[in-house]
Design a protein around this motif. Structure first.
Motif, short mmCIF file in Angstrom:
data_model
loop_
_atom_site.label_atom_id
_atom_site.label_comp_id
_atom_site.label_asym_id
_atom_site.label_seq_id
_atom_site.Cartn_x
_atom_site.Cartn_y
_atom_site.Cartn_z
N VAL A 188 45.34 48.24 43.50
CA VAL A 188 46.25 48.70 44.55
C VAL A 188 46.91 47.52 45.25
CG1 VAL A 188 46.39 49.92 46.75
CG2 VAL A 188 44.98 50.85 44.88
N ILE A 189 46.11 46.49 45.58
CA ILE A 189 46.65 45.34 46.32
C ILE A 189 47.70 44.61 45.48
CG2 ILE A 189 46.09 43.10 47.33
CD1 ILE A 189 43.30 44.27 47.98
N LYS A 194 42.86 38.57 52.23
CA LYS A 194 41.40 38.75 52.24
C LYS A 194 40.79 38.57 50.86
CE LYS A 194 39.14 41.19 54.91
NZ LYS A 194 38.00 40.99 55.83
N MET A 195 41.60 38.65 49.81
CA MET A 195 41.06 38.52 48.45
C MET A 195 40.56 37.10 48.22
SD MET A 195 43.93 40.51 46.17
CE MET A 195 42.98 40.49 44.64
N PRO A 196 39.38 36.92 47.61
CA PRO A 196 38.94 35.57 47.26
C PRO A 196 39.70 35.06 46.05
CG PRO A 196 37.36 37.18 46.47
CD PRO A 196 38.38 37.96 47.25
N GLU A 197 39.67 33.74 45.87
CA GLU A 197 40.25 33.15 44.66
C GLU A 197 39.50 33.68 43.45
OE1 GLU A 197 42.56 32.14 42.62
OE2 GLU A 197 43.09 30.61 44.10
N VAL A 234 32.17 40.19 46.14
CA VAL A 234 33.00 41.37 45.93
C VAL A 234 32.56 42.23 44.75
CG1 VAL A 234 35.03 40.32 46.98
CG2 VAL A 234 34.64 40.02 44.54
N LEU A 235 31.79 41.66 43.81
CA LEU A 235 31.32 42.42 42.67
C LEU A 235 29.80 42.40 42.60
CD1 LEU A 235 33.79 41.11 39.93
CD2 LEU A 235 33.88 43.30 41.09
#
Length: 535
Positions: free
Chosen positions: A25-26, A234-237, A259-260
């Motif tokens: 979505v992002i 907000k997403m990490p690399e 995140v996972l």
């Protein structure tokens, strides 16, 4: 690299989780905005002609001069090409996340500025609009390599194709939304400021209201981009960039664990250190003989296929309105006022998007990890060629009264097989088959080749199809012959794309490191030797 990348192996084997859908979505909202911004201009170009190039001495609607129309339609693609090359390269140098926010803010600012285009003369307004749409294109261009690379590096190898395809499929909803917004705005303003048909209204009483319409349509594109900015930051690399390019396996592990649901041991976190010097020696650059040997033909295949596809795809998309007029699906301009014409053009393009464009994207999402990229791309080029020939060979049959519905159905099928075909796969494959340190750059080069094709399509089709007005002839040819010849040329482009597809390897079911040769450069597997010559 002779050693195992356990961090990356764990990502390849990770179960599909909620964060994967969040990333779709992002990243996908960027493509939603891209499609909205690129294709919404085709909904308002006739309106711009009626507003700014109306001659009171003539009782016919104003139209944009060919050079102005080409500039308004094509300038964003010039910016997109530049953005794909620059931000693709920057994404490999600075990291995907750092550059991701820059492209989105550029899109937001230029969307708003496009709608505020100003000037005391028609030329000044068009020049201002073209200036802001160029920079809008730069931001859109940056979104291509970054979104594709981020999604490919987050996904597991089992469903990677579907997730990247889902990001790209948001283009279909952006295209559809552009038509819906234009329908709502034109219908609302027309209902409030209704006016007689243009031939009975030579002064053009709807012009003042119509001037608001195109500005609102273009500015609306800033809303979805603005809504996703916070979540992008907000997403990490991605772990692959952090581990393989930034050389920090520990941080890659902690980022992905955040995140996972992936468990990794301390030994796995430190695996990079023992092999750092070996990796440094094994790395090769974009312009090296080693890259040319390993991936030169792959890059040639992805660039030529994307170039040929976009000539056909963007020609069809940007000039649908002219094709509809040529086959008499839309009424003559002088029988409608400005807002009514915008409404009918938007309704026609929305119908094609709903029936042909969007289903094609989602067929790719559902089937790409089942039948593979190679078959989908070959089949797409093949069927696009067949349907374009089916439109062009009996062209005069389709332009006769009573046959318009058949033309539109055939035309919609070309969009279906473009999206359930090379329009999706040309986006997906370059994000999978190149090394991590060059992945964004190579995707940027491939997509820039596509936008070069879009530029050829947007400028070339305009002049090749000058006789789209059924009341005119062009150099002695029958009415509409320009559209017919253009369809023949687009079919030829699809044939070339079909042939160059054989240079592109199948990537289904393999890890990114297998495909790029990063997992074991010294001893590639037999399967890799078959699918990637010279490895």
């Amino acid at each position: 690299m002779a050693h195992d990348h356990k961090v990356l192996d764990a990502l390849d084997a990770a179960k599909t989780q909620w964060y994967h859908f969040t990333a779709v979505v992002i990243a996908g909202m960027g493509f939603f905005t891209d499609a909205y911004d690129l294709f919404s201009i085709s909904l308002v170009t006739k309106l711009l002609g009626r507003i700014y190039y109306f001659d009171p001495s003539s009782r016919t609607p104003g139209t944009l001069p060919p050079s102005v129309s080409a500039a308004v339609n094509g300038v964003a693609f010039c910016g997109t090409l530049a953005g794909q090359l620059f931000f693709g390269w920057l994404g490999d140098k600075m990291g995907r996340k750092k550059v991701y926010g820059m492209t989105l803010m550029l899109m937001v600012i230029c969307c708003l500025a496009s709608g505020l285009s100003f000037g005391s003369t028609p030329k000044a307004v068009m020049a201002t609009l073209c200036f802001f749409r160029f920079w809008l294109g730069v931001g859109i261009g940056g979104d291509y390599p970054l979104s594709a690379t981020i999604m490919s590096e987050y996904a597991n190898k089992k469903t990677r194709g579907a997730f990247i395809a889902a990001v790209f499929a948001m283009q279909g909803f952006g295209n559809l939304t552009g038509g819906i917004v234009a329908i709502i705005i034109s219908a609302t303003l027309k209902a409030r400021f209704d006016a007689p048909a243009y031939k009975d209204d030579p002064a053009g009483s709807t012009v003042s209201q119509a001037d608001y319409a195109w500005r609102i349509v273009l500015m609306f594109g800033a809303i979805p981009a603005l809504l996703t900015y916070y979540w992008r930051m907000k997403m990490p690399e991605t772990a692959r960039y952090t581990a393989l390019v930034a050389k920090n396996a520990e941080k890659a592990t902690s980022d992905m664990a955040r995140v996972l649901n992936v468990e990794l041991t301390e030994q796995e976190q430190q695996e990079k250190a023992a092999h750092q010097e070996q990796e440094r020696q094994e790395e090769y650059g974009l312009f090296s003989r080693q890259f040319a040997k390993r991936h030169g033909l792959h890059l040639l295949g992805t660039t030529v296929c994307w170039f040929m596809l976009d000539i056909a795809y963007y020609s069809q998309n940007l000039f649908q309105k002219d094709i509809y007029a040529a086959v008499n699906w839309l009424p003559k301009a002088d029988t409608m006022n400005a807002l009514e014409e915008m409404f009918k053009i938007s309704r026609a393009q929305t119908l094609v998007a709903l029936c042909g464009t969007i289903p094609g994207y989602w067929f790719t999402v559902f089937f790409i990890d089942i039948i593979g990229r190679f078959i989908i791309q070959l089949g797409g080029f093949l069927f696009m060629t067949a349907f374009m020939l089916g439109l062009s060979v009996p062209y005069h049959h389709w332009t006769t009264p009573g046959n318009h519905a058949g033309f539109i159905v055939m035309y919609a099928f070309t969009f279906f097989f473009a999206n359930f075909g090379p329009n999706s796969t040309t986006f997906i494959v370059p994000a999978e088959i190149f090394p991590a340190r060059l992945r964004s750059t190579c995707h940027g080069i491939s997509s820039a080749a596509g936008k070069a094709g879009a530029i050829v399509g947007s400028f070339g089709f305009l002049y090749a199809a000058q006789s789209t007005d059924p009341t005119k002839t062009d150099a002695g040819y029958p009415p509409g012959i320009g559209v017919r010849n253009s369809l023949f040329m687009l079919a030829g482009c699809n044939v070339i794309g079909f042939l160059f597809t054989f240079l592109v390897p199948e990537s289904r079911g393999k890890s990114l490191e297998e495909l790029s040769g990063e997992k074991d450069e010294e001893a590639p597997s037999p399967d890799m030797q078959q699918t990637m010559p010279d490895n």
